[in-house]
Design an enzyme around this catalytic site. Structure first.
Site, PDB file in Angstrom:
ATOM      1  N   ASP A 179     -17.545  24.508  83.177  1.00  0.00           N
ATOM      2  CA  ASP A 179     -17.917  23.603  84.268  1.00  0.00           C
ATOM      3  C   ASP A 179     -16.679  22.998  84.929  1.00  0.00           C
ATOM      4  O   ASP A 179     -16.476  21.796  84.909  1.00  0.00           O
ATOM      5  CB  ASP A 179     -18.835  22.506  83.681  1.00  0.00           C
ATOM      6  CG  ASP A 179     -19.218  21.447  84.697  1.00  0.00           C
ATOM      7  OD1 ASP A 179     -19.234  21.746  85.891  1.00  0.00           O
ATOM      8  OD2 ASP A 179     -19.491  20.305  84.269  1.00  0.00           O
ATOM      9  N   GLU A 414     -16.535  23.471  72.958  1.00  0.00           N
ATOM     10  CA  GLU A 414     -17.942  23.887  72.978  1.00  0.00           C
ATOM     11  C   GLU A 414     -18.181  25.384  72.789  1.00  0.00           C
ATOM     12  O   GLU A 414     -18.853  26.019  73.613  1.00  0.00           O
ATOM     13  CB  GLU A 414     -18.614  23.394  74.260  1.00  0.00           C
ATOM     14  CG  GLU A 414     -18.628  21.886  74.366  1.00  0.00           C
ATOM     15  CD  GLU A 414     -19.616  21.369  75.396  1.00  0.00           C
ATOM     16  OE1 GLU A 414     -20.084  22.159  76.220  1.00  0.00           O
ATOM     17  OE2 GLU A 414     -19.927  20.169  75.351  1.00  0.00           O
ATOM     18  N   TYR A 471     -24.635  14.184  75.073  1.00  0.00           N
ATOM     19  CA  TYR A 471     -25.188  13.688  76.336  1.00  0.00           C
ATOM     20  C   TYR A 471     -26.594  13.126  76.174  1.00  0.00           C
ATOM     21  O   TYR A 471     -27.426  13.262  77.057  1.00  0.00           O
ATOM     22  CB  TYR A 471     -25.111  14.796  77.399  1.00  0.00           C
ATOM     23  CG  TYR A 471     -23.667  15.041  77.830  1.00  0.00           C
ATOM     24  CD1 TYR A 471     -23.078  14.253  78.810  1.00  0.00           C
ATOM     25  CD2 TYR A 471     -22.889  16.000  77.202  1.00  0.00           C
ATOM     26  CE1 TYR A 471     -21.760  14.432  79.188  1.00  0.00           C
ATOM     27  CE2 TYR A 471     -21.559  16.187  77.566  1.00  0.00           C
ATOM     28  CZ  TYR A 471     -20.997  15.404  78.559  1.00  0.00           C
ATOM     29  OH  TYR A 471     -19.685  15.576  78.918  1.00  0.00           O
ATOM     30  N   GLU A 506     -16.789  13.628  74.266  1.00  0.00           N
ATOM     31  CA  GLU A 506     -17.403  13.590  75.599  1.00  0.00           C
ATOM     32  C   GLU A 506     -18.723  12.857  75.500  1.00  0.00           C
ATOM     33  O   GLU A 506     -19.492  13.088  74.558  1.00  0.00           O
ATOM     34  CB  GLU A 506     -17.708  14.999  76.142  1.00  0.00           C
ATOM     35  CG  GLU A 506     -16.529  15.758  76.658  1.00  0.00           C
ATOM     36  CD  GLU A 506     -16.916  17.093  77.294  1.00  0.00           C
ATOM     37  OE1 GLU A 506     -18.040  17.210  77.839  1.00  0.00           O
ATOM     38  OE2 GLU A 506     -16.086  18.012  77.233  1.00  0.00           O
TER      39      GLU A 506
HETATM   40  C1  BDP Z   1     -19.765  19.487  78.548  1.00  0.00           C
HETATM   41  C2  BDP Z   1     -18.525  20.296  78.856  1.00  0.00           C
HETATM   42  C3  BDP Z   1     -17.799  19.808  80.104  1.00  0.00           C
HETATM   43  C4  BDP Z   1     -18.802  19.547  81.206  1.00  0.00           C
HETATM   44  C5  BDP Z   1     -19.771  18.486  80.732  1.00  0.00           C
HETATM   45  C6  BDP Z   1     -20.794  18.113  81.800  1.00  0.00           C
HETATM   46  O1  BDP Z   1     -17.628  20.275  77.764  1.00  0.00           O
HETATM   47  O2  BDP Z   1     -16.834  20.752  80.489  1.00  0.00           O
HETATM   48  O3  BDP Z   1     -18.187  19.184  82.408  1.00  0.00           O
HETATM   49  O4  BDP Z   1     -20.468  19.014  79.636  1.00  0.00           O
HETATM   50  O5  BDP Z   1     -21.844  18.735  81.840  1.00  0.00           O
HETATM   51  O6  BDP Z   1     -20.711  20.268  77.927  1.00  0.00           O
HETATM   52  O7  BDP Z   1     -20.513  17.236  82.594  1.00  0.00           O
END
Ligand code: BDP
Length: 601
Positions: A179, A414, A471, A506
């Site tokens: 991404d 990932e 997330y 993240e």
């Molecule tokens: C994670 C990835 C990252 C993406 C992020 C997203 O490591 O590169 O930009 O998600 O979805 O899975 O914002």
């Protein structure tokens, strides 16, 4: 690998500036066709990605080879010296031609490579330098690209007959398994540098601490005949230790340690002479260790406050931009952050120099992003990636081994660890051993784990530090922060039992700057700030969580698709580095969190 620096014995000639450029139309396959190039020549700036320098969509959508060229005159006063042509990064694959003949090739878009010019080019003469650049990503490149027909980030509507039929009309294109926009070209600086013919080829510094002394084990690799002499200079230029020989141990009495800002990021210099050559290598005296639940820097438990970043800015794309790097360092301080991850590839060497200088801690990541994600078959057995992955790790460590700012290696971002857990474990554990064996400072090693079935994953728990991207509240349990906190808390219960330190590498929410709501819903600035407040409260309850890296430092460009409007908008800052509400929230939070001893046990 030494960074090219000019001094009393070495010169550097920059080849940055305006080059000629043209895109291939698929007919030349990376070989030089002068008629083709001269009929299509355009101006292009180096270093920078080519994609956004022009307004013709062909540049943005390009798939395949492109050609750069310029004439170079080697100064006559370089005569009698060894000449080396150095590319800091060409993305992704490069073929270098000198006066029409192939002089070198390199695979991988984020690390430097060199070409010896002895016997090819002479001082005082002019030569034609041409570089063919390939931007294609596949299952055997890092980062990984998908083959046509597979699900990918900018997803097609799989299974609908007319969509399948329409795909046959589509021109060839990259299908990144990552991404961030697949920016390509000569992304970093190009130089010719000189050394004497008997020269210093590499320097390795391994610091440790004994009481109040700094112990410095050094190794100097050389070519040719001569004696090695070394001196350690303080930042103020005083000689604090000296010795001779290609390797040895030096002691700095009452050493000043390198500590993250706002502590003292003190730097020494190992000043090396050999025959007629001279090179000064900066280093810091600091130790790094994982013990139990803790990540120790200089024996004290460190807490990572920072982010995943990108090398990304308007017009330059992924091109080296020292001014943005300086600005980002300033913003890191403004935010009271102390660290970042070079997500998802090694950054320009100058950024690590700035981090050494400014006292910012780095988790240094390879470009191995997207290994196996979405693959129907075992990627570890079917993709031809292992050898290249090893090469990249070897070259990354060779480049960055002396930086005190680098405290951990991340082998990947990932990869799939859930669907083929035993294969994944075999792959990552053996690569983990390999990485440890190469690092002279033996820093901790990890990879960054995708949101997945963590109970099935056998590899992440084997790493020195568990690094997870999560997330909850965004991609899962979207908008429901109570449920998100519950799910995260359940997961943290699981990791707590593993007995290792954990960094949330993240977590985040896309946020449109200027979109404000009284009732915080997704995409609003209020939601992003509340999301972090809630998730951070969970992280604060756990002593084994030793770091928080919100995703991302700033908004960044990526492939078009239904999930993305004008790029990925999860930045705490906009792409042009203006703060969103969440940036102010973190600034306040982090100014109250010390670098050391935040978690009590
Ligand atoms: C994670 C990835 C990252 C993406 C992020 C997203 O490591 O590169 O930009 O998600 O979805 O899975 O914002």
């Amino acid at each position: 690998m030494l960074y090219p620096r000019s001094n009393d014995k070495r010169s550097v000639l920059s080849l940055d500036g305006i080059w000629s450029f043209c895109l291939d139309d698929g007919s030349n396959g990376g070989s030089i066709n002068n008629d083709f190039i001269s009929s299509r020549r355009e101006i292009i700036s180096v270093p920078a990605s080519y994609n956004d320098q022009k307004d013709d969509p062909r540049f943005r959508e390009h798939y395949g080879w492109a050609y750069y060229e310029r004439h170079v005159t080697v100064p006559a006063f370089f005569s009698g010296e060894r000449l080396v042509l150095r590319f800091d990064a060409v993305t992704h694959n490069a073929r270098v031609f000198i006066n029409g003949a192939l002089a070198g090739e390199h695979k991988g878009g984020f690390l430097p490579f060199e070409i010896e010019l002895e016997g090819i080019v002479r001082a005082g003469e002019d030569f034609l330098l041409q570089v063919a650049v390939d931007n294609r990503v596949s299952h055997s490149t890092l980062p990984v690209g998908n083959e046509e027909g597979m699900a990918f980030f900018g997803s097609d509507n799989a299974g609908v007959p007319s969509v399948e039929a329409a795909k046959r009309w589509r021109k060839k294109r990259n299908l990144p398994n990552f991404d961030f926009f697949n920016y390509a070209g000569i992304n970093r600086s190009v130089r010719i540098y000189t050394t004497p013919h008997d020269y210093i080829s590499d320097i390795t510094v391994v610091p440790s601490v004994n009481g109040t002394s700094g112990i410095v084990d050094y190794t100097v690799a050389t070519a040719g005949e001569g004696e090695v002499s070394v001196r350690i200079l303080s930042r103020e230029g005083a000689v604090v230790a000296e010795g001779s020989g290609a390797s040895g141990r030096l002691e700095i009495a009452d050493a000043r340690l390198w500590n993250p800002w706002p502590g003292d990021p003190y730097l020494y210099t190992l000043d090396v002479t050999f025959a007629g050559d001279h090179y000064s290598q900066r280093f810091g005296v600091r130790t790094v260790e994982v013990r139990g639940h803790q990540f120790l820097i200089n024996g004290r438990p460190f807490y990572f406050k920072g982010f995943g970043k990108h090398e990304d800015s308007a017009v330059h794309g992924r091109g080296f931009d020292l001014t943005y790097d300086v600005k980002d360092m300033s913003l890191i301080r403004w935010l009271s952050a102390n660290s970042f991850r070079t997500s998802h590839y090694p950054y320009a060497e100058e950024m690590y120099d700035l981090a050494d200088e400014e006292g910012v801690v780095i988790i240094d990541e390879t470009p191995a992003v997207g290994i196996g994600a979405g693959a129907a078959q075992d990627p570890y057995r079917t993709f031809d990636i292992r050898q290249h992955h090893e090469d990249v790790i070897r070259d990354l460590i060779a480049r960055d081994k002396n930086h005190p700012s680098v405290v951990m290696w991340s082998m990947a971002n990932e990869p799939d660890t859930e669907h083929f857990p035993q294969s994944a474990k075999d792959y990552w554990c053996s690569l983990y051993e390999y990485t440890h064996s190469l690092d002279p400072q033996d820093r901790p090693v990890t990879f960054v784990c995708c949101q997945n079935n963590y109970e099935a994953d056998l590899a992440t728990r084997e790493m020195d530090v568990v690094c997870i991207n999560r997330y909850y509240g965004w991609y899962n349990l979207s908008g429901d922060l109570d449920a998100a906190c519950y799910a995260l808390s359940m997961e943290l219960d699981f990791w707590q039992k593993i007995g290792k330190p954990l960094i949330m590498t993240e977590y985040g929410a896309d946020t449109l700057p200027g979109y404000h709501l009284t009732s915080p819903e997704m995409f609003s600035e209020e939601f992003q700030a509340l999301y972090y407040e809630r998730i951070n409260a969970e992280l604060d309850k756990r002593d084994f969580v030793v770091g928080e890296h919100p995703w991302n430092f700033a908004d960044f460009n990526t492939i078009q698709g239904v999930y993305r409007a004008d790029g990925n908008r999860k930045g705490l800052l906009t792409r042009d580095r203006r703060p969103k509400l969440a940036a102010h929230y973190f600034r306040k939070r982090w100014s109250a969190i010390p670098d050391f001893g935040y978690k009590k046990k």
